[in-house]
Scaffold this active site. Structure first.
Site, short mmCIF file in Angstrom:
data_model
loop_
_atom_site.label_atom_id
_atom_site.label_comp_id
_atom_site.label_asym_id
_atom_site.label_seq_id
_atom_site.Cartn_x
_atom_site.Cartn_y
_atom_site.Cartn_z
N SER A 1 1.29 -9.49 -0.49
CA SER A 1 0.95 -8.07 -0.47
C SER A 1 1.08 -7.42 0.90
O SER A 1 1.21 -6.20 0.99
CB SER A 1 -0.48 -7.87 -1.00
OG SER A 1 -1.39 -8.64 -0.25
N LYS B 1 0.80 -1.22 0.00
CA LYS B 1 0.00 0.00 0.00
C LYS B 1 0.84 1.27 0.00
O LYS B 1 0.35 2.35 -0.38
CB LYS B 1 -0.93 0.00 1.22
CG LYS B 1 -2.08 -0.98 1.14
CD LYS B 1 -3.15 -0.54 0.17
CE LYS B 1 -4.40 -1.39 0.27
NZ LYS B 1 -5.47 -0.90 -0.61
#
Length: 414
Positions: free
Chosen positions: A301, A52
């Site tokens: 991720s 992110k």
């Protein structure tokens, strides 16, 4: 205007020196297990342990001087929150983060650590988002969306630039999908740089928003999941348009397989992944025929998993694999009875994790007691040998039922 490969290249230049160029490594063991050639991009090694940072930093670097002065607000269950807080602090921008009340403690704590003002509001992401938008209007703050934003999507797409720079002949990318920003950025980069590269989104079965949107179905999602990072009520409009434009597919994986993937990444790759971060590997485990024989790029991720949740996942994994044996044994209520049981287990090489000795409940006679043992064993065969040895000593032994949620995975598709 839609996000282009030029936007992603510009984002990469903008982000140079601000984020980590994370390792992209071939996994020999995961390749053997799945039948694919597996390459793993370790985005859990970013400073805030999530991809992110790419989108958040790129969006913040687009702000005007007046917008920086006003400050920003974001809504997130954790990873976007930390990314915005961290990069806002580095840029000298005041940040307010609205997080739903179910957010894991570790993510709340780390977001506050990065200097943001954290507000816990709402029982769902949608409720938290509505509150954040209202607060942005009231206080004149710039809302930094976690996925439905062109600059964020372009920033996320930089991860694929790095992957293809190192392994240009990948056949398929398996990308976790929550709001869809990462998958959308990946699709734009992949199609521009290697048109034949397939991009497959991965969702947990209880939150199939993107799969439903792509199929033209009403969105119906909900339920508890270890993959809270992709437990999104609906995918973003910009991401879904990009996924449609590039013909991307989405596969679904069960909760139990995501748990298995988390445990496998720790045991095999020695890397900690949260549920969303393990979704790509879960897709390979649950849909092996889809990926077998192909060169597959996975993105871990994120690695921000609550430590208690991680411990439970690992222990449930042991139970699934037959490495935890749960036995109930009837013994005489007399001195030395428990010692006899533990001696037999020790002689067979079992490691007793927990003992419960019950006289009042479960015992079939006032002259007996029930002993419940949780034993660490090598495998199911080892557990059977321990059970046989106890029975051979004249001890009635029962295997305690394993909860359905942690029964061995037998539903993997060929």
């Amino acid at each position: 205007m839609p996000v282009t490969i030029d936007d992603i290249h510009a984002a990469a230049e903008r982000l140079a020196g601000r984020i980590s160029r994370t390792p992209f490594l071939r996994s020999e063991t995961l390749s053997q297990i799945t039948g694919a050639e597996v390459w793993v991009k370790l985005e859990n090694l970013q400073f805030t342990a999530s991809f992110k940072e790419r989108g958040a930093a790129n969006r913040l670097l687009h702000l005007t001087a007046a917008e920086r002065q006003a400050g920003v607000i974001a809504m997130s269950a954790g990873n976007h929150a930390q990314a915005v807080a961290y990069h806002a602090k580095k840029l000298g921008i005041a940040a307010t983060i609205v997080m739903p009340r179910f957010t894991p403690f570790v993510k709340v704590k780390r977001t506050r650590y990065h200097g943001a003002t954290v507000i816990l509001e709402g029982d769902t992401l949608a409720e938290a988002a509505a509150f954040a938008h209202d607060l942005a209007k009231r206080d004149g703050l710039v809302f930094v969306h976690p996925y439905d934003d062109d600059a964020v999507i372009a920033g996320q797409g930089t991860v694929v630039l790095e992957m293809l720079a190192e392994v240009p002949d990948l056949d398929v990318l398996a990308i976790p999908v929550g709001g869809g920003g990462l998958a959308a950025g990946a699709a734009v980069a992949a199609r521009a740089l290697r048109p034949g590269l397939e991009v497959v989104g991965v969702e947990v079965e209880t939150y199939p928003a993107a799969a439903q949107r792509l199929a033209g179905q009403p969105v119906k999602v909900g339920g508890p999941t270890v993959a809270e990072g992709i437990a999104v009520r609906d995918v973003g409009d910009r991401p879904i348009d990009i996924l449609k434009q590039h013909g991307c597919d989405v596969v679904l994986v069960p909760e139990a397989v995501i748990e298995r993937a988390i445990a496998m990444l720790i045991e095999v790759e020695k890397t900690v992944a949260e549920g969303a971060g393990a979704a790509g590997l879960a897709a390979l485990l649950f849909h092996p025929g889809r990926f077998r024989g192909k060169r597959v790029g996975l993105i871990v991720s994120g690695g921000n998993i609550d430590t208690r949740t991680l411990a439970n996942v690992l222990m449930r994994g042991f139970a699934r694999d037959g490495r935890l044996l749960n036995l109930e044994i009837d013994v005489a209520d007399q001195p030395g009875a428990l010692a006899q049981v533990t001696r037999i287990v020790a002689e067979c090489g079992g490691n007793i994790i927990d003992v419960q000795h019950q006289r009042l409940f479960g015992a079939f006679s006032v002259k007996s007691a029930e002993v419940a043992l949780l034993i660490e064993v090598e495998d199911e065969g080892h557990g059977d040998r321990i059970g046989d040895a106890l029975r051979g000593a004249g001890l009635p032994v029962r295997k305690a039922l394993v909860a359905e949620a942690v029964q061995p995975l037998s539903s993997a598709r060929p």
